[in-house]
Design a protein around this motif. Structure first.
Motif: not given
Length: 348
Positions: A18-26, A53, A57
């Motif tokens: 997903d094209e978001v920050s790493a924490s948001e991907r998780y 990345e 991710g």
């Protein structure tokens, strides 16, 4: 070679792109797996990628799956895959046991020897030795789970011999199929794989039937086959919207795919979806497309991912619903749960 028919199992796979920050991907990946469980999926699988990345991710799949285990109760949790040559095998064995215990015995351990050469360099290894390191590390893991002694006399505490029956080997080759079969492990087939330069329009079944044949031939007598077919599948309520999102996502990867030396004949969306083995559209569209994949009747586990379409999160959730309600049942899967309340169709 044939084998007894089994109820097909349904899986969801993510590379966390997903094209978001790493924490948001998780967070989003965990939500997608939870949604898959609610819709009756049997398993969820996560990829491991170090450093790159754009390829994936998640460098630590067992850590992530421990988090998911605490938020789910029935769905089986798989690694697809752990790059075993890059890992300390004793720690892999230990971490897998802890996750399996915390999840109530839901872990499936997918392993492979792959990874980009630069990743091996970062770990102080030579990618040319990956096969021999893989074999050596896998032997350590198996021995540890079985309660065997390490050099020095120590043994794993606790041991987990049952995990040896939940190993899956990923491969692109007939040789890899033979290796997985001889070990009695599961076989993991990729969603796509490079075509030989002399047959650029070969189909994915052309490449994977020989692997399945070799695996089944090598499987010890009495050992039940376990074969995962991972496939790129994006299902939507609206065909035009599905194709628009597919073209946006797929064209992002075409240049990188070609740069690695893989031939993609043609430049139309139809050419690209064929070259990247992507099934996209309404339930009717993807069922028609999947009907041409003659490997699917031979596998035990149908595992679907949205890569490399990579649509927005809400479309992934809707695709999960449509797979469970309309696509997978037509492919031989039986839902173990009542149908969840239908979400509002996404049409833009």
């Amino acid at each position: 070679m044939t084998f007894p028919s089994q109820r097909k199992r349904l899986g969801f796979f993510t590379r966390l792109l997903d094209e978001v920050s790493a924490s948001e991907r998780y967070r989003l990946a965990a939500e997608q797996i939870i949604h898959a469980e609610r819709n009756g999926f049997d398993s969820a699988w996560v990829a491991q990628h170090h450093f790159h990345e754009a390829e994936g991710g998640l460098p630590s799949p067992l850590v992530f799956l421990s988090h998911v285990a605490a938020r789910t109760s029935t769905i089986r949790l798989g690694t697809g895959i752990i790059t075993l040559p890059l890992e300390n095998p004793v720690r892999v064995a230990e971490d897998a046991v802890v996750l399996d215990l915390l999840s109530g015995g839901r872990l499936e351990v997918g392993i492979g020897s792959g990874g980009t050469p630069s990743s091996f360099t970062a770990f102080g290894l030579d990618s040319a030795t990956r096969s021999e390191v893989f074999d050596r590390n896998l032997a350590v893991v198996r021995n540890a789970w079985s309660g065997g002694r390490f050099e020095g006399g120590d043994s794993l505490s606790p041991a987990a011999p049952d995990l040896n029956d939940r190993v899956w080997q990923a491969t692109f080759s007939v040789g890899g199929g033979i290796r997985a079969g001889k070990a009695g492990d599961g076989l993991m087939l990729s969603r796509t794989q490079p075509r030989p330069k002399d047959t650029p329009r070969a189909t994915l079944p052309d490449l994977q039937h020989p692997i399945i044949d070799a695996y089944l031939e090598a499987l010890p007598e009495g050992r039940e086959p376990r074969i995962v077919a991972s496939r790129s599948l994006f299902v939507a309520d609206n065909r035009e919207e599905a194709l628009r999102l597919a073209e946006k996502g797929l064209r992002r990867v075409v240049a990188d795919f070609a740069a690695k030396g893989h031939v993609i004949p043609g430049d139309s969306l139809a050419d690209i979806t064929a070259a990247l083995d992507t099934h996209v559209g309404t339930p009717e569209d993807v069922l028609e497309s999947l009907s041409r994949d003659t490997t699917l009747p031979r596998v035990t586990d149908l595992v679907f991912q949205v890569h490399s379409v990579d649509p927005p999160h809400e479309y992934i959730l809707r695709s999960i619903e449509l797979i469970a309600s309309e696509v997978a049942p037509a492919l031989g899967w039986q839902s173990p749960v009542a149908k969840p309340e239908k979400r509002v169709a996404l049409v833009r």
